[in-house]
Design a protein around this motif. Structure first.
Motif, PDB file in Angstrom:
ATOM      1  N   ASP A 129       0.628  -1.040   0.068  1.00  0.00           N
ATOM      2  CA  ASP A 129       0.019  -0.150  -0.113  1.00  0.00           C
ATOM      3  C   ASP A 129       0.880   1.326  -0.041  1.00  0.00           C
ATOM      4  OD1 ASP A 129      -2.466  -1.734  -0.159  1.00  0.00           O
ATOM      5  OD2 ASP A 129      -2.611  -1.208   2.155  1.00  0.00           O
ATOM      6  N   ALA A 130       2.014   1.199   0.912  1.00  0.00           N
ATOM      7  CA  ALA A 130       2.855   2.452   0.953  1.00  0.00           C
ATOM      8  C   ALA A 130       3.579   2.477  -0.433  1.00  0.00           C
ATOM      9  CB  ALA A 130       3.668   2.181   2.099  1.00  0.00           C
ATOM     10  N   THR A 132       2.258   1.605  -3.317  1.00  0.00           N
ATOM     11  CA  THR A 132       1.393   2.119  -4.300  1.00  0.00           C
ATOM     12  C   THR A 132       1.453   3.620  -4.100  1.00  0.00           C
ATOM     13  OG1 THR A 132       0.281   0.150  -4.169  1.00  0.00           O
ATOM     14  CG2 THR A 132      -0.824   2.078  -5.177  1.00  0.00           C
ATOM     15  N   ARG A 133       1.308   4.221  -3.007  1.00  0.00           N
ATOM     16  CA  ARG A 133       1.205   5.676  -2.680  1.00  0.00           C
ATOM     17  C   ARG A 133       2.536   6.282  -3.292  1.00  0.00           C
ATOM     18  NH1 ARG A 133      -1.261   3.756   2.071  1.00  0.00           N
ATOM     19  NH2 ARG A 133       0.933   3.963   3.097  1.00  0.00           N
ATOM     20  N   LEU A 134       3.810   5.673  -2.952  1.00  0.00           N
ATOM     21  CA  LEU A 134       4.983   6.456  -3.425  1.00  0.00           C
ATOM     22  C   LEU A 134       5.080   6.487  -5.003  1.00  0.00           C
ATOM     23  CD1 LEU A 134       7.812   7.523  -2.922  1.00  0.00           C
ATOM     24  CD2 LEU A 134       8.652   4.955  -2.916  1.00  0.00           C
ATOM     25  N   GLU A 135       4.375   5.343  -5.798  1.00  0.00           N
ATOM     26  CA  GLU A 135       4.375   5.310  -6.962  1.00  0.00           C
ATOM     27  C   GLU A 135       3.693   6.384  -7.697  1.00  0.00           C
ATOM     28  OE1 GLU A 135       3.946   1.805 -10.375  1.00  0.00           O
ATOM     29  OE2 GLU A 135       2.838   1.550  -8.759  1.00  0.00           O
ATOM     30  N   ALA A 136       2.750   7.086  -6.879  1.00  0.00           N
ATOM     31  CA  ALA A 136       1.891   8.232  -7.359  1.00  0.00           C
ATOM     32  C   ALA A 136       2.772   9.455  -7.428  1.00  0.00           C
ATOM     33  CB  ALA A 136       0.579   8.226  -6.469  1.00  0.00           C
ATOM     34  N   LEU A 137       3.600   9.209  -6.214  1.00  0.00           N
ATOM     35  CA  LEU A 137       4.428  10.472  -6.080  1.00  0.00           C
ATOM     36  C   LEU A 137       5.761  10.495  -6.808  1.00  0.00           C
ATOM     37  CD1 LEU A 137       4.105  10.851  -2.241  1.00  0.00           C
ATOM     38  CD2 LEU A 137       3.056  12.146  -3.743  1.00  0.00           C
ATOM     39  N   TRP A 179      11.029   7.503   3.293  1.00  0.00           N
ATOM     40  CA  TRP A 179       9.454   7.794   3.110  1.00  0.00           C
ATOM     41  C   TRP A 179       8.665   6.605   3.494  1.00  0.00           C
ATOM     42  CZ3 TRP A 179       5.266   6.429   0.206  1.00  0.00           C
ATOM     43  CH2 TRP A 179       4.447   7.330   0.283  1.00  0.00           C
ATOM     44  N   GLU A 183       5.572   6.133   6.209  1.00  0.00           N
ATOM     45  CA  GLU A 183       4.348   5.803   5.737  1.00  0.00           C
ATOM     46  C   GLU A 183       4.027   4.555   6.447  1.00  0.00           C
ATOM     47  OE1 GLU A 183       1.985   7.044   3.162  1.00  0.00           O
ATOM     48  OE2 GLU A 183       2.919   8.835   4.040  1.00  0.00           O
ATOM     49  N   THR A 187       0.551   4.046   9.429  1.00  0.00           N
ATOM     50  CA  THR A 187      -0.680   3.332   9.228  1.00  0.00           C
ATOM     51  C   THR A 187      -0.505   1.974   9.736  1.00  0.00           C
ATOM     52  OG1 THR A 187       0.447   2.168   7.160  1.00  0.00           O
ATOM     53  CG2 THR A 187      -0.624   4.019   6.579  1.00  0.00           C
TER      54      THR A 187
END
Length: 188
Positions: A129-130, A132-137, A179, A183, A187
């Protein structure tokens, strides 16, 4: 590497054009690399995991052979294979966690000698999950983590796959680890 990169690239291009026999010819040429990746992934999994490296390779390869990807070369294929193996393990972890419905604190450490807590299914889900969020950034940092942590590749191998300098991989690896640690900590 057991076969010239050109031969692998030709087979990858043939797969793209619909040559079904190319996938069968490709597997023996890349199997040792896929097995090394699978073994690195499985080394980080819980001790009672039901998948073995060979089963992980088979599942990932079946998914890869069905993908409509414009394959570039061997490195591109291995990079995508690392991602697919991660997805297979995440799917297994989700199924395991759903069956267990356990909870509690989970520790994830991203260093070169990865220390992992006993409940690896929950840990893998938090990390996924983390990531996936990093991939967006920052897609490249996420890719570096995926290839280094999940794929077990060296800095030089990752640099080759991504087409960047090794120092860029080292920088991305360091920043992404910080990072992701924050994250996952927030969570869990």
């Amino acid at each position: 590497m057991s076969a010239p990169d050109g031969q692998v690239t030709i087979l990858l291009k043939a797969m793209k054009t619909g040559d079904h026999s190319a996938a069968d010819k490709l597997l023996p040429l890349v199997y040792s690399e896929l097995h090394r990746l699978a073994a690195a992934y499985m080394h980080r999994e819980r001790k009672d995991h039901t998948l073995q490296p060979t089963a992980l390779i088979n599942e990932a390869y079946l998914r890869l052979a069905q993908e409509d990807i414009d394959w570039q070369n061997r490195e591109h294929f291995i990079g995508v294979a690392a991602n697919v193996m991660r997805r297979v393990l995440v799917d297994h972890a989700r199924a395991h966690t759903a069956a267990m419905r356990g909870g509690g604190f989970v520790r994830v450490e991203l260093d070169d000698n990865v220390a992992i807590s006993q409940e690896r299914s929950s840990e893998l889900l938090l990390l996924d999950d983390a990531l996936t969020r990093l991939e967006a950034l920052n897609p490249r940092q996420a890719r570096v983590v995926e290839l280094r942590y999940f794929g077990g590749l060296s800095v030089e191998q990752v640099a080759n796959i991504l087409g960047v300098a090794p120092r860029s991989v080292k920088r991305d690896w360091a920043l992404a680890r910080i990072w992701l640690f924050k994250e996952v900590r927030q969570t869990s």
